[in-house]
Enzyme design. Structure first.
Site, short mmCIF file in Angstrom:
data_model
loop_
_atom_site.label_atom_id
_atom_site.label_comp_id
_atom_site.label_asym_id
_atom_site.label_seq_id
_atom_site.Cartn_x
_atom_site.Cartn_y
_atom_site.Cartn_z
N LYS A 21 -8.49 -1.14 6.34
CA LYS A 21 -8.78 -1.60 4.97
C LYS A 21 -7.79 -2.68 4.53
O LYS A 21 -8.15 -3.63 3.85
CB LYS A 21 -8.74 -0.40 4.01
CG LYS A 21 -9.98 0.50 4.18
CD LYS A 21 -9.95 1.69 3.27
CE LYS A 21 -8.89 2.67 3.68
NZ LYS A 21 -9.06 4.03 3.20
N ARG A 78 -14.12 13.42 7.64
CA ARG A 78 -12.81 14.03 7.91
C ARG A 78 -12.40 14.95 6.77
O ARG A 78 -11.80 16.01 6.99
CB ARG A 78 -11.75 12.93 8.10
CG ARG A 78 -11.91 12.18 9.40
CD ARG A 78 -11.09 10.91 9.40
NE ARG A 78 -9.70 11.15 9.10
CZ ARG A 78 -8.89 10.29 8.46
NH1 ARG A 78 -9.35 9.12 8.06
NH2 ARG A 78 -7.65 10.58 8.23
N ASP A 126 -15.03 3.36 7.70
CA ASP A 126 -14.02 4.25 7.13
C ASP A 126 -14.61 5.11 6.02
O ASP A 126 -14.28 6.29 5.90
CB ASP A 126 -12.82 3.45 6.60
CG ASP A 126 -11.77 4.39 6.02
OD1 ASP A 126 -11.21 5.18 6.80
OD2 ASP A 126 -11.53 4.37 4.80
N SER A 159 -7.43 4.17 9.49
CA SER A 159 -8.16 4.13 8.22
C SER A 159 -7.46 3.18 7.25
O SER A 159 -8.08 2.28 6.66
CB SER A 159 -8.23 5.55 7.65
OG SER A 159 -8.54 5.55 6.29
N HIS A 203 0.84 -1.19 0.00
CA HIS A 203 0.00 0.00 0.00
C HIS A 203 0.87 1.24 0.00
O HIS A 203 1.82 1.35 0.78
CB HIS A 203 -0.88 0.01 1.26
CG HIS A 203 -1.76 1.21 1.33
ND1 HIS A 203 -2.97 1.29 0.68
CD2 HIS A 203 -1.60 2.40 1.96
CE1 HIS A 203 -3.51 2.48 0.91
NE2 HIS A 203 -2.70 3.17 1.68
N1 URA Z 1 -5.59 7.16 2.90
C1 URA Z 1 -6.56 6.49 3.58
O1 URA Z 1 -7.01 5.43 3.15
N2 URA Z 1 -7.00 7.01 4.74
C2 URA Z 1 -6.54 8.16 5.24
O2 URA Z 1 -6.97 8.56 6.31
C3 URA Z 1 -5.54 8.85 4.53
C4 URA Z 1 -5.08 8.32 3.36
#
Ligand code: URA
Length: 443
Positions: A187, A168, A161, A183, A82
């Site tokens: 995922k 946010r 999220d 967050s 990621h």
């Molecule tokens: N990418 C994400 O998936 N979440 C965040 O909070 C910031 C960047």
């Protein structure tokens, strides 16, 4: 339990219990906690931070809000990667096939570009016929048989999220380390892989502007991953300049192909080898040094490129186009060269502005419903540190018409800072973070 008390405790710098965190996340997803209380809590977290235990509890509560993918039917170790997002970051398109060509499975769910950062799904969709919306069964079959697949999110992964991130985004609470860490990691863990490699970007084109902040975020995420039973490593890499020379979807696919053929730019090649080596290391293929050699070999012997073509074909794309990717994928209608107006060193490139210039050309989205022009983008002829003479070409812009080229040129010119003075070189690799500690570049 009352949401008011939870907000008040965090506002005053207290530590929330697991029960309080679960009460908030469950209540927010169910609609029992209103947006105004959720935003007040996010702002309190923004200012007061969270302990590692709180961040792990928040990640667990977010994970529990939706499905968790079970990849156990796919044989072997599955490694995910990621990136926290950047400009010109096409590494997944290079790294996934290299790793898969060595027998390590990559079942990757990627995102779309938003704002100044690009997204892997948009890049892949510049290949005619390729689908990123495929069923879970077909996804698992491709990963088993080919070794890698890259698709959009399927199922109901981490709905907490989705809701919280949208909140946010409009309440100035995105750039909070515990909120970003929970967050991303909720995922990644929901996506089901056994091992996770994080590429935490740092610099003018990243959320994290300083190495210390990037390391803090990386430590948080590595601790969450390890705490939840997934071996996790993070690399901190420079995003103070775009990665490679191409920005824009089809152009980036073409540059990824060039890199897999051993003809890519040095920075992109080096970072892809390092990322692939760390994924192979996580999968247990040997030392980092040995894994670097394996990764380079898959570029030299063409196996990485062959694997990308297999993946593209399995996802419905016309893989034959990749044999001449620059010629056959990117066919923009109009182009323009941007030339230096003075001589000197290219002292700095504001990477966020480079990304915004590509959005202005049509390569990205200002809002999530915008459509994109896959052939639009920028090819850089000079990067930070280059000596330029007045009149030299700094970049070539591609777009659908002259009006978009005007907007792109205006945005890109603001990104270049040419000075008489030579800039201090910044390494591409800034640090490596594991559960055992932090190794800084040059330390
Ligand atoms: N990418 C994400 O998936 N979440 C965040 O909070 C910031 C960047």
């Amino acid at each position: 339990m009352r949401m008011y008390d939870v907000i008040e405790r965090k506002r005053n710098g207290g530590e929330l219990s697991g029960e309080e965190i679960r009460f908030f996340v469950k209540g927010y997803v169910a609609g029992d906690v209103p947006d105004y209380q959720a935003s007040a809590l996010c702002m309190a977290i923004y200012f007061q931070g969270m302990t590692q235990r709180e961040t792990v509890d928040l990640t667990r509560a977010m994970l529990a809000s939706g499905d968790v993918i079970d990849l156990s039917s796919i044989p072997g170790i599955k490694v995910d990667k990621h990136s926290t997002g950047g400009v010109g970051d096409k590494t997944s398109l290079v790294v996934a096939p290299i790793v898969a060509s060595l027998g390590v499975r990559v079942a990757k769910m990627s995102g779309r570009g938003l704002g100044y950062t690009g997204g892997t799904l948009d890049k892949l969709e510049s290949i005619p016929g390729l689908s990123v919306s495929i069923s879970r069964t077909r996804f698992e079959r491709i990963v088993s048989e080919v070794g890698c697949a890259i698709i959009g999110q399927t199922g109901n992964l981490v709905p907490a999220d989705k809701k919280l991130y949208a909140l946010r985004d409009v309440t100035a609470t995105v750039d909070s380390t515990p909120l970003i860490a929970s967050s991303i990691m909720s995922k990644k863990i929901a996506a089901g892989s056994d091992r996770i490699l994080l590429d935490v970007k740092c610099g003018s084109g990243a959320f994290m502007k300083t190495v210390d902040d990037a390391i803090a975020l990386a430590r948080e995420m590595v601790a969450i991953g390890e705490g939840m039973g997934r071996s996790t490593v993070a690399l901190i890499t420079d995003m103070g300049r775009p990665l490679g020379t191409c920005i824009g979807n089809a152009l980036e696919v073409a540059e990824a192909v060039a890199t897999l053929k051993g003809e890519g730019p040095r920075d992109l090649t080096d970072i892809c080898v390092e990322l692939a080596a760390n994924m192979l290391f996580l999968a247990g293929l040997g030392t980092i040094e040995g894994c670097r050699g394996f990764a380079r070999n898959q570029i030299d012997n063409g196996q990485g490129f062959h694997k990308l073509k297999e993946m593209v074909a399995a996802q419905g794309g016309d893989a034959s186009l990749l044999d001449d990717a620059f010629g056959r994928l990117a066919r923009p209608r109009a182009s323009r060269e941007v030339r230096a107006t003075k001589s000197g060193y290219l002292y700095a490139m504001d990477t966020e502005r480079c990304g915004l210039a590509s959005v202005a050309l049509g390569a990205g989205r200002a809002t999530k419903d915008d459509t994109i022009d896959h052939s639009a983008g920028i090819v850089l002829s000079a990067k930070t540190g280059a000596v330029v003479e007045e009149g030299d070409v700094l970049a070539t812009l591609y777009a659908a018409n002259d009006r978009l080229l005007d907007e792109g040129e205006h945005a890109l010119r603001a990104a270049f800072d040419i000075r008489a003075e030579q800039p201090r070189p910044v390494p591409l690799f800034l640090a490596r973070v594991t559960i055992d500690g932090v190794g800084r570049a040059g330390a």
